[in-house]
Design an enzyme around this catalytic site. Structure first.
Site, PDB file in Angstrom:
ATOM      1  N   ARG A   1      70.668 -18.282-111.896  1.00 19.31           N
ATOM      2  CA  ARG A   1      69.486 -18.695-111.203  1.00 19.31           C
ATOM      3  C   ARG A   1      68.890 -17.466-110.037  1.00 19.31           C
ATOM      4  O   ARG A   1      67.800 -17.557-109.624  1.00 19.31           O
ATOM      5  CB  ARG A   1      69.613 -19.731-110.348  1.00 19.31           C
ATOM      6  CG  ARG A   1      70.687 -19.603-109.060  1.00 19.31           C
ATOM      7  CD  ARG A   1      70.619 -20.794-108.063  1.00 19.31           C
ATOM      8  NE  ARG A   1      71.331 -21.700-108.747  1.00 19.31           N
ATOM      9  CZ  ARG A   1      70.914 -23.064-108.808  1.00 19.31           C
ATOM     10  NH1 ARG A   1      70.462 -23.479-107.845  1.00 19.31           N
ATOM     11  NH2 ARG A   1      71.658 -24.026-109.342  1.00 19.31           N
TER      12      ARG A   1
ATOM     13  N   GLU B   1      74.110 -16.247-119.052  1.00 17.83           N
ATOM     14  CA  GLU B   1      75.103 -17.076-119.817  1.00 17.83           C
ATOM     15  C   GLU B   1      74.637 -16.937-121.329  1.00 17.83           C
ATOM     16  O   GLU B   1      75.488 -17.178-122.164  1.00 17.83           O
ATOM     17  CB  GLU B   1      75.108 -18.583-119.338  1.00 17.83           C
ATOM     18  CG  GLU B   1      75.342 -18.492-117.889  1.00 17.83           C
ATOM     19  CD  GLU B   1      75.198 -19.912-117.415  1.00 17.83           C
ATOM     20  OE1 GLU B   1      76.019 -20.836-117.171  1.00 17.83           O
ATOM     21  OE2 GLU B   1      73.961 -19.829-116.413  1.00 17.83           O
TER      22      GLU B   1
END
Lengths: 755, 286, 158
Positions: free
Chosen positions: A512, A708
């Site tokens: 994030r 990721e």
């Protein structure tokens, strides 16, 4: 100076410290008068603690305290990010191998170790569950005390929660499907193995406490300590030195509360640096068994997805139930699927508490879904690339009906990966290729604050509560400040890791930070730009409307000057500084099944070419390609680092990693000797990564999260390549030489095929 | 790690006197790469460590004398890898030394330690068996030379009496031309403990010596003088039949987490055939 | 009772005389007695390479060397690579190639690479992979680390 700005790859902030040994990780910080703590654990999983004899330990010279549950406030405080289920020390029974039952604090490490060895814990091993099947047995012992969730009808079982998602009518879709393929896939128990073992220190601090932890979420730790200790937030100061690798394992508090109680009892600073073995006993990824039933039309388009996942979580929930729900929500994948039924269960067991781990539940479901799509493609005789292109959601398409539409050109990403691997080129004999896509939701809520100070000499301080654990967050924030304020990087410092100094940040997770904290930093810089605009208006007697401040420059009607020049004139002889604040909130959405929509999606396409040694079952990666849809690479070199690193980490659970338990739940491969991760010699012979950049992300300059994606679908790509090379399909990970050999040995002979 | 005493004898006599005095309470320290792991894990708790690295008589690391190469107890794997004489005469030993852990390990781990630690998976055991190594054992009463096949007894058991230590491992220079190869099986391409170790040598007279480890309490040696194994033209079935007998002695542990007995047995056949082929090719290639 | 012995070691060019517990490793003494915390502790069984230092020029895992064994030796740690605040070519290459991510393994990687290049100034990719196989990196920046070592080798040639 362009080399400092967004889109360039300047030297990492903190890079010089990292190559000179000056970077201070938690274990490198020395506190005066410190007591060393060693944990006391049992060499079994579940046991009833009959009694604890601390006499011998207390007589070891230098031992100052042996803390047991009896020495803690009663009832013993419990904590956890989802359920307050984890006790500060085991109460009455241990629930997993390595759960601390006592702790010894001493003047030296040697004395603490000797004391811990001498604490005698009289205990009886109890029946326990370590597998999904055992945990689901109606006669199974309960892992969690039903009191923890008194109103839950499932409290009398080991099923913590069952999550259901879906749309359309799967049963109707099944009747119209031409081909239905159903298989079950296993994903192993693996551990984070950050090279820095977890470490914690706590010191009494003027009516409160100070805590040092190698933690990703310092503000969550602050809140949790404040609650447990009954202290105001302002009296709990958390220092979060850069973690030496996090990968999700360092998100949530673990032993900090225990250390706090020891510090308060002894009135001394206390320090506990776990061994790697103890770290293995603290964190792991959820293992899973996933049944996928996929319906296809004859042209390869999807008719439905019916996915039932059982995730084996640990003895305490940690964040694992969220891993299960968030990991499963997008189980149907980045495809146009007319009907989907997704059921995911979080099942408790007497094993290491499972927690967040890069990919957050998605690698498990991506492995199963992508593998099953390949099985369907084989039945249909459709190319693996083609079947994906036929089904991928297009940019803007609501692939989960009513939810956030596809936020990228995913077809472009897949085509790029196919081109890079040479999908259409002839294969050498004995080789195979595979290709898969991975999808993960970004954060569903977010709250990041940043303060930026433009100092009198034109240098800059950026305050950001993000943990820089290798992803290079501070570099990105400095680049944003450099871009917006026109200040070179070597005049910018990013301050983080101190909750008393740096404003609140919800957490460092879900890839994030560039998007959420990046936006907060951007807003803080814009706040300064506004002040500079006012300053320029005042200095030049102009209307603010006639002045534009952007990208480091102040544009007046007749000329432009750098922000810092206006600053100097504006501050005058008295000096001072400009302070900008930025807030990025991503609100909850109570109506959404995950409590909020995805801020962005991480989409990746991985393609792999392998060679299999049919004698031994060894798999060699000849070529491995990973392409991510990143929106915009703010720092291309760091994107490469994240992508290649995630890809290689993915090769770990694909080829070699698994925690092995014995029949009593003890971890048999504790530590580095028998838990194998990829080394420099395990790299693909050729490893390439690339980014698709359409500036279509929600973060500054169009960025999406990137950290990721490249791990999400390594396993299905490699497994498909193994299948193409050998003809055998393997549905369990990791693809160890032995597992591949066994599958080859069971392969029907050529005679059988021709019959 | 628990507290212990440490002695650093300067002569062999001093070392032997210390060893005699402390008996089983003492442990010998050469490279320490196994010993310190054992101490760290609490698997051993000696009262004293006797460090052999400064014993004057053990300083001559690798010597060629009287038709044999003597490798001192303090010689580390890296020295063995880089020694021309060892490389020329005993290339399979170099291959084995080269895969003992990482560079860092090979800079510390000694050949003598690899053998005296007695791990069934010791990489250097099969080539030493194949090359007919002799272990030089010193005690206060004198020195004796023990064939490696007699020296290795079982899992973590070697033929050392109280008060004895290994001063060197000797390799007789081969009197015939040999082709030899060392192979192993691991769980990853990078450094790993082997779940099979296997060495095979064929000579110009047709004798094949094959040794394998990690599939039972100790590495085992077999000598085939029938000429069948070494014969490049012999039928594959004939070779397989002999190898089958050779590998019938394997007793892989059913408790191991590294590989199942079934897999290990199968891999013995695969690696055995490959090593044999490679040894024959190397003999032919000169 | 803890036995201690005096040792004399030259660490990063500086001669030190110390009293060390005989059961303490070189890693313990570097970090806890000399405050040289650049050398990292991870697996403590010689598998990860985070504690790699040079002893008389050879790369070793300092977790598997007792401090007393280093008596009389020259020890180089990551803190000894830069001279007068100037980074070594290898350190520069690590920065330039983005080889350091979380950074925890980097001191060990640098020391293993330093030893490799001292012995083999013109390594191939395979040599570098072999030379650094004992240094785990979980950020898995192996490709960047390898590139950095190759770049440092090339820079030395020029």
């Amino acid at each position: 100076m362009n080399g400092d700005r967004v889109g360039a790859s300047p030297h990492r902030v903190g890079g010089r410290e990292r190559v000179t040994g000056q970077q201070q990780y938690v274990a490198d910080i020395r506190l005066d008068d410190v007591l060393h703590v060693k944990l006391v654990t049992l060499d079994c999983a579940r046991a009833r603690i009959v009694s604890i004899d601390t006499t011998a330990a207390e007589q070891v010279p230098g031992v100052r305290l042996v803390m047991t549950a009896a020495g803690l406030p009663q009832p013993v405080p419990r904590f956890g990010p989802q359920f307050s289920d984890r006790p500060v020390l085991a109460v009455g029974e241990t629930k997993y191998h390595g759960e601390p039952v006592a702790a010894v604090a001493a003047e030296t490490k040697d004395a603490a170790e000797e004391g811990a060895r001498l604490v005698r814990v009289d205990h009886d091993e109890l029946p326990a569950v370590f597998t999904i099947a055992a945990a689901l047995d109606p006669a199974a012992p309960l892992v969690q005390d039903p009191e923890i969730r008194p109103t839950d009808p499932r409290a009398g079982t080991n099923v913590l929660r069952e999550h259901r998602f879906g749309w359309g009518d799967v049963d109707a879709a099944a009747s119209s499907a031409d081909v239905i393929v159903e298989n079950t896939y296993q994903f192993p128990m693996v551990t984070h193995f950050a090279i820095e073992p977890h470490g914690f220190m706590v010191a009494p601090d003027g009516g409160g406490i100070a805590c040092w932890s190698s933690i990703q979420h310092p503000y969550l730790l602050q809140k949790m300590l404040a609650r447990i200790l009954g202290l105001p937030l302002a009296k709990v100061r958390v220092f979060a030195p850069d973690p030496g690798g996090g990968f999700g394992g360092k998100q949530n508090p673990k032993l900090e509360p225990l250390l706090a109680f020891i510090a308060l009892r002894t009135g001394r600073p206390v320090r506990l640096i776990l061994t790697l073995d103890e770290t293995f006993q603290s964190v792991r990824r959820t293992s899973a068994e996933i049944r996928v039933r996929t319906g296809f039309h004859a042209d390869g388009t999807l008719a439905f997805q019916d996915i039932a996942s059982d995730f084996l979580i640990g003895a305490y929930v940690d964040i694992a139930d969220r891993v299960v729900s968030k990991g499963s929500y997008l189980a149907a994948g980045p495809y146009r699927v007319p009907a989907a039924r997704i059921v995911a269960r979080a099942i408790l067991s007497h094993t290491t508490p499972a927690t967040a781990f890069r990919g957050f539940g998605n690698p498990q479901v991506n492995w199963a879904r992508e593998s099953n799509i390949d099985e369907g493609a084989r039945v249909l005789g459709i190319d693996h690339l083609e079947i994906r292109l036929r089904n991928l959601a297009r940019h803007g398409e609501a692939f989960v009906p009513g939810d956030t539409p596809a936020d990228g050109d995913w077809v472009q990403t897949v085509r790029k990966a196919a081109e890079m691997i040479g999908w259409r080129t002839p294969l050498a004999p004995g080789r195979g290729r595979g290709l898969a896509v991975g999808l993960k939701s970004g954060p569903t809520t977010g709250l990041s604050y940043s303060t930026v100070r433009l100092l009198a000499d034109g240098s800059v301080l950026v305050y950001s509560g993000t943990s820089d654990m290798g992803q290079g967050a501070r570099t990105i924030f400095a680049q944003i400040a450099a871009e917006e304020l026109g200040v070179p990087l070597d005049r910018i410092s990013v301050v983080s890791g101190d909750t008393s100094v740096v404003p609140y940040d919800q957490q460092t997770s879900a890839s994030r930070s560039s998007v959420l904290m990046g936006t907060a930093v951007l807003f803080a810089c814009r706040d300064i730009q506004e002040q500079v605009r006012a300053m320029a208006a005042r200095l030049h007697g102009l209307d603010e409307a006639n002045i534009v401040v952007e990208r480091g420059m102040v544009r007046l009607p007749d000329r432009e000057t750098p922000i810092v020049d206006v600053l100097r004139s504006g501050l005058g002889r008295l000096g001072g500084e400009l302070i900008g604040n930025g807030t990025m909130r991503k609100e909850e959405d109570p109506g959404h099944p995950l409590g909020g929509t995805a801020a962005f999606f991480e989409f990746n396409c991985t393609a792999s070419e392998v060679e299999v040694d049919e004698g031994t079952g060894e798999v060699t990666l000849v070529r491995h390609v990973t392409v991510g849809d990143v929106g915009r690479a703010l720092n291309p070199l760091q994107v490469v680092g994240q992508d290649e690193g995630a890809a290689i980490m993915g090769l770990g659970h694909t080829l070699m990693e698994q925690i092995i338990l014995d029949e009593t739940g003890r971890i048999r491969n504790l530590g580095a000797i028998d838990y194998r991760i990829p080394t420099s010699k395990d790299l693909p012979l050729e490893l390439r990564s690339a980014s698709v950049e359409n500036a279509d992300g929600p973060g500054p300059y169009g960025v999406k999260g990137v950290s990721e994606g490249a791990l999400l679908c390594v396993a299905p790509a490699v497994a498909a390549a193994v299948t193409e090379a050998t003809g055998v399909v393997i549905r369990d990970l990791p693809l160890t030489p032995e597992r591949v050999w066994r599958a080859l040995a069971e392969r029907p002979g050529p005679a059988e095929v021709s019959r | 790690m628990h507290a212990f005493a440490y002695a650093r004898p300067a002569t062999l006599a001093e070392a032997l006197t210390l060893l005699e005095k402390h008996g089983p309470d003492a442990r010998l320290l050469a490279g320490g790469t196994d010993l310190i792991v054992g101490l760290r894990q609490g698997a051993i708790r000696p009262a004293i460590l006797i460090d052999l690295k400064r014993v004057a008589e053990l300083r001559h690391v690798i010597d060629e004398v009287d038709g044999r190469i003597a490798i001192s107890a303090t010689a580390v794997m890296a020295e063995i890898e880089n020694d021309d004489r060892v490389g020329r005469h005993f290339p399979a030993l170099v291959e084995a030394a080269h895969v003992v852990g990482s560079v860092q390990i090979r800079n510390r781990a000694t050949l003598a330690g690899n053998i005296c630690n007695g791990s069934p998976a010791a990489d250097t055991a099969p080539p030493l068996l194949v090359y007919g190594a002799v272990v030089v054992v010193a005690g206060l009463k004198g020195t004796r030379r023990v064939p490696i096949d007699d020296f290795i007894v079982g899992s973590h058991q070697v033929a050392l009496e109280r008060g004895e230590l290994v001063t060197a491992i000797e390799l007789p220079l081969p009197d015939r031309r040999l082709g030899a190869a060392y192979l192993r099986l691991t769980r990853r391409h990078g450094t790993d403990l082997a779940s099979i170790t296997l060495c095979c040598a064929v000579d110009e007279a047709g004798t094949t010596r094959l040794a394998y480890g990690s599939v039972g309490p100790r590495a085992l040696l077999f000598i085939d003088e029938s000429g069948v194994l070494a014969d490049p033209g012999a039928p594959a079935e004939a070779k397989e039949a002999i190898l089958e007998r050779v590998f019938a002695e394997a007793r892989p542990s059913p408790r191991s987490i590294r590989a199942s007995p079934e897999y290990r047995r199968a891999m013995l056949r695969v690696l055995g055939a490959r090593a044999l082929r490679s040894a024959i090719e190397r003999l032919a290639g000169g | 009772m803890v036995d201690t012995l005096p040792i004399a070691v030259t660490v990063n060019g500086r001669r030190r005389t110390l009293e060390v517990a005989v059961h303490h490793t070189l890693l313990d003494v570097l970090r806890d007695q000399l405050g040289l915390t650049g050398t990292k502790e991870c697996c403590v069984v010689g598998e990860c390479g985070a504690c790699t230092v040079l002893v008389d020029g050879s790369a070793v895992n300092s977790c598997l060397v007792l401090a007393v064994e280093a008596d009389g030796a020259e020890v180089t740690t990551v803190e000894g690579l830069a001279t007068d605040g100037r980074l070594s070519p290898l350190q520069n290459a690590f920065l330039e190639k983005g080889a350091a991510q979380c950074g925890f393994c980097i001191p060990g990687q640098l020391m293993a690479a330093q030893a490799l290049l001292a012995q083999n100034p013109h390594p191939t990719l395979t040599d570098v992979h072999e030379g650094l196989a004992g240094n785990l990196c979980r950020c898995a920046g192996y490709q960047q680390i390898t590139e950095a070592v190759m770049a440092a080798a090339e820079a030395a040639v020029r």
